[in-house]
Design an enzyme around this catalytic site. Structure first.
Site, PDB file in Angstrom:
ATOM      1  N   THR A   8      79.404   6.471  31.610  1.00 49.47           N
ATOM      2  CA  THR A   8      78.266   5.785  30.997  1.00 49.47           C
ATOM      3  C   THR A   8      78.645   5.439  29.550  1.00 49.47           C
ATOM      4  OG1 THR A   8      77.148   7.761  30.138  1.00 49.47           O
ATOM      5  CG2 THR A   8      76.663   7.132  32.421  1.00 49.47           C
ATOM      6  N   GLY A   9      78.161   4.298  29.083  1.00 45.31           N
ATOM      7  CA  GLY A   9      78.573   3.852  27.746  1.00 45.31           C
ATOM      8  C   GLY A   9      80.058   3.527  27.710  1.00 45.31           C
ATOM      9  N   GLY A  13      83.856   1.688  22.174  1.00 43.36           N
ATOM     10  CA  GLY A  13      84.194   2.928  21.465  1.00 43.36           C
ATOM     11  C   GLY A  13      84.870   4.001  22.304  1.00 43.36           C
ATOM     12  N   ILE A  14      84.297   5.198  22.256  1.00 46.04           N
ATOM     13  CA  ILE A  14      84.877   6.362  22.939  1.00 46.04           C
ATOM     14  C   ILE A  14      84.915   6.152  24.452  1.00 46.04           C
ATOM     15  CG2 ILE A  14      84.415   8.801  23.476  1.00 46.04           C
ATOM     16  CD1 ILE A  14      83.276   8.995  20.530  1.00 46.04           C
ATOM     17  N   GLY A  15      83.849   5.581  25.001  1.00 46.16           N
ATOM     18  CA  GLY A  15      83.781   5.367  26.450  1.00 46.16           C
ATOM     19  C   GLY A  15      84.854   4.398  26.923  1.00 46.16           C
ATOM     20  N   SER A 139      77.978  16.029  20.066  1.00 46.77           N
ATOM     21  CA  SER A 139      78.325  15.647  18.688  1.00 46.77           C
ATOM     22  C   SER A 139      78.446  16.888  17.822  1.00 46.77           C
ATOM     23  CB  SER A 139      77.249  14.743  18.091  1.00 46.77           C
ATOM     24  OG  SER A 139      77.469  14.579  16.703  1.00 46.77           O
ATOM     25  N   TYR A 152      68.588  13.125  16.408  1.00 47.59           N
ATOM     26  CA  TYR A 152      69.855  12.907  17.129  1.00 47.59           C
ATOM     27  C   TYR A 152      70.579  14.230  17.322  1.00 47.59           C
ATOM     28  CZ  TYR A 152      74.778  11.624  17.773  1.00 47.59           C
ATOM     29  OH  TYR A 152      76.071  11.541  18.230  1.00 47.59           O
TER      30      TYR A 152
HETATM   31  N1  LIG Z   1      81.430   7.629  16.749  1.00 48.97           N
HETATM   32  C1  LIG Z   1      81.166   8.838  16.267  1.00 48.97           C
HETATM   33  O1  LIG Z   1      81.475   9.143  15.110  1.00 48.97           O
HETATM   34  C2  LIG Z   1      80.482   9.854  17.156  1.00 48.97           C
HETATM   35  C3  LIG Z   1      80.370  11.170  16.678  1.00 48.97           C
HETATM   36  C4  LIG Z   1      79.768  12.127  17.490  1.00 48.97           C
HETATM   37  C5  LIG Z   1      79.279  11.791  18.736  1.00 48.97           C
HETATM   38  N2  LIG Z   1      79.380  10.493  19.179  1.00 48.97           N
HETATM   39  C6  LIG Z   1      78.854  10.200  20.514  1.00 48.97           C
HETATM   40  O2  LIG Z   1      79.847   9.544  21.265  1.00 48.97           O
HETATM   41  C7  LIG Z   1      79.238   8.794  22.318  1.00 48.97           C
HETATM   42  C8  LIG Z   1      79.894   7.416  22.376  1.00 48.97           C
HETATM   43  O3  LIG Z   1      79.541   6.712  21.207  1.00 48.97           O
HETATM   44  P1  LIG Z   1      80.570   5.783  20.397  1.00 48.97           P
HETATM   45  O4  LIG Z   1      80.835   6.483  19.132  1.00 48.97           O
HETATM   46  O5  LIG Z   1      81.682   5.344  21.242  1.00 48.97           O
HETATM   47  O6  LIG Z   1      79.595   4.564  20.025  1.00 48.97           O
HETATM   48  P2  LIG Z   1      79.287   3.230  20.839  1.00 48.97           P
HETATM   49  O7  LIG Z   1      80.497   2.359  20.777  1.00 48.97           O
HETATM   50  O8  LIG Z   1      78.015   2.700  20.279  1.00 48.97           O
HETATM   51  O9  LIG Z   1      79.084   3.692  22.351  1.00 48.97           O
HETATM   52  C9  LIG Z   1      77.841   4.042  22.909  1.00 48.97           C
HETATM   53  C10 LIG Z   1      77.739   3.364  24.262  1.00 48.97           C
HETATM   54  O10 LIG Z   1      76.570   3.833  24.934  1.00 48.97           O
HETATM   55  C11 LIG Z   1      75.988   2.729  25.623  1.00 48.97           C
HETATM   56  N3  LIG Z   1      74.580   3.063  25.809  1.00 48.97           N
HETATM   57  C12 LIG Z   1      73.674   3.381  24.855  1.00 48.97           C
HETATM   58  N4  LIG Z   1      72.465   3.604  25.407  1.00 48.97           N
HETATM   59  C13 LIG Z   1      72.622   3.430  26.745  1.00 48.97           C
HETATM   60  C14 LIG Z   1      71.739   3.512  27.853  1.00 48.97           C
HETATM   61  N5  LIG Z   1      70.446   3.809  27.688  1.00 48.97           N
HETATM   62  N6  LIG Z   1      72.223   3.264  29.091  1.00 48.97           N
HETATM   63  C15 LIG Z   1      73.535   2.953  29.269  1.00 48.97           C
HETATM   64  N7  LIG Z   1      74.413   2.870  28.254  1.00 48.97           N
HETATM   65  C16 LIG Z   1      73.964   3.086  27.004  1.00 48.97           C
HETATM   66  C17 LIG Z   1      76.238   1.536  24.709  1.00 48.97           C
HETATM   67  O11 LIG Z   1      76.284   0.305  25.426  1.00 48.97           O
HETATM   68  P3  LIG Z   1      74.984  -0.655  25.557  1.00 48.97           P
HETATM   69  O12 LIG Z   1      74.371  -0.759  24.198  1.00 48.97           O
HETATM   70  O13 LIG Z   1      75.548  -1.941  26.051  1.00 48.97           O
HETATM   71  O14 LIG Z   1      74.114   0.009  26.551  1.00 48.97           O
HETATM   72  C18 LIG Z   1      77.625   1.849  24.157  1.00 48.97           C
HETATM   73  O15 LIG Z   1      78.641   1.272  24.954  1.00 48.97           O
HETATM   74  C19 LIG Z   1      77.739   8.784  22.000  1.00 48.97           C
HETATM   75  O16 LIG Z   1      77.067   9.680  22.849  1.00 48.97           O
HETATM   76  C20 LIG Z   1      77.676   9.247  20.547  1.00 48.97           C
HETATM   77  O17 LIG Z   1      76.460   9.891  20.255  1.00 48.97           O
HETATM   78  C21 LIG Z   1      79.970   9.535  18.413  1.00 48.97           C
END
Ligand SMILES: NC(=O)c1ccc[n+]([C@@H]2O[C@H](COP(=O)([O-])OP(=O)(O)OC[C@H]3O[C@@H](n4cnc5c(N)ncnc54)[C@H](OP(=O)(O)O)[C@@H]3O)[C@@H](O)[C@H]2O)c1
Length: 249
Positions: A8-9, A13-15, A139, A152
């Site tokens: 999912t996601g 980014g990470i996904g 996180s 969050y």
């Molecule tokens: N980057 C950091 O520094 C950091 C630090 C700690 C934790 N995290 C965690 O890492 C995870 C990945 O985040 P990321 O950093 O890679 O940022 P990101 O690029 O914004 O990735 C988040 C992804 O989740 C998807 N998403 C959000 N809500 C959704 C929903 N309701 N249903 C399906 N998909 C959904 C978004 O796509 P759509 O908008 O197209 O749905 C997006 O692809 C998150 O859980 C975030 O909280 C990130």
């Protein structure tokens, strides 16, 4: 048979980095998110890397039961080996917010970060293989708090607790569930739309290893928990933060 992976996601980014890693290993990977065009672009980029696996896309909001069912239906009854619960994100709210705004902020972030993990898990459990692997993306904020209202961080803290409880329930079935708790990973959608001042405060925080994280760093930790040989590890949350929790204790 290639291992089948749902992320999912997975479009950014990470996904996306995690999807690319599994495709490189020869897996069949399904990336899920709300924006079809983002997923299609990500799939194209991952295919261009030339891994031996395949990447498929499915558009859906993982907080909406009908759309979660749609994601499961798109698998047509096929078994799933790995489920990565990575969808999530944060939002800022000033300390001057009204009670109504605070309530909406909490509901939004609990839904986005917690329900988006719980619903696809419950829906896919009957199709998860033995051995099956579930990896949730939490996180570092789950240990430290963040923002004015900690919504969050609290959602991710609840995710860590949910992982423990579900690990106990699933242990006899051969399915493990663990969480990875990333620190600061700047090259992601997570930080898009934040003010330059806010980003500067994040970048200035000391990270003991001397650099911010990359999506690949987190993908590598997810891959460990997802490995078939990691069957003796369940209910854990692993900090992948360059030592930030050590620095704050
Ligand atoms: N980057 C950091 O520094 C950091 C630090 C700690 C934790 N995290 C965690 O890492 C995870 C990945 O985040 P990321 O950093 O890679 O940022 P990101 O690029 O914004 O990735 C988040 C992804 O989740 C998807 N998403 C959000 N809500 C959704 C929903 N309701 N249903 C399906 N998909 C959904 C978004 O796509 P759509 O908008 O197209 O749905 C997006 O692809 C998150 O859980 C975030 O909280 C990130």
């Amino acid at each position: 048979m290639p291992r089948r992976v749902v992320i999912t996601g997975g479009g950014t980014g990470i996904g996306k980095a995690t999807a690319a890693r599994f495709v490189a290993q020869g897996c069949e990977v399904r990336i899920v998110g709300r924006r079809p065009e983002v997923l299609a672009q990500a799939a194209e980029q991952i295919r261009a890397l030339g891994g031996s696996g395949t990447v498929l896309t499915h558009a859906g909001d993982m907080t909406e039961p009908d759309q979660v069912r749609g994601m499961v239906d798109s698998l047509d009854g096929q078994r799933v080996d790995v489920l990565v619960l990575n969808a999530g994100g944060s939002a800022d709210l000033p300390q001057t917010a009204s009670l109504e705004e605070i309530r909406d902020h909490w509901f939004t972030l609990l839904s986005k970060n917690l329900l988006s993990a719980v619903l696809p898990t419950e829906a896919l459990l009957p199709q998860l293989n033995n051995p099956g692997r579930i990896v949730a993306v939490s996180s570092i904020a789950s240990f430290t708090g963040n923002g004015a209202f900690h919504a969050y961080a609290s959602a991710k803290g609840a995710m860590n607790t949910w992982v423990v409880g579900l690990a106990r329930r699933l242990a006899p079935t051969g399915i493990t569930i663990n969480a990875v708790a990333p620190g600061y990973v700047p090259d992601t959608g997570f930080w898009v739309g934040r003010t330059p001042e806010f980003l500067a405060t994040q970048a200035a925080r000391p990270i003991p290893v001397g650099r911010p994280g990359t999506p690949q760093d987190i993908a590598d930790a997810i891959a460990y928990f997802a490995d078939e040989n990691a069957g003796f590890v369940t209910g854990q949350t692993l900090n992948v933060s360059g030592g930030v929790v050590l620095a704050r204790s």
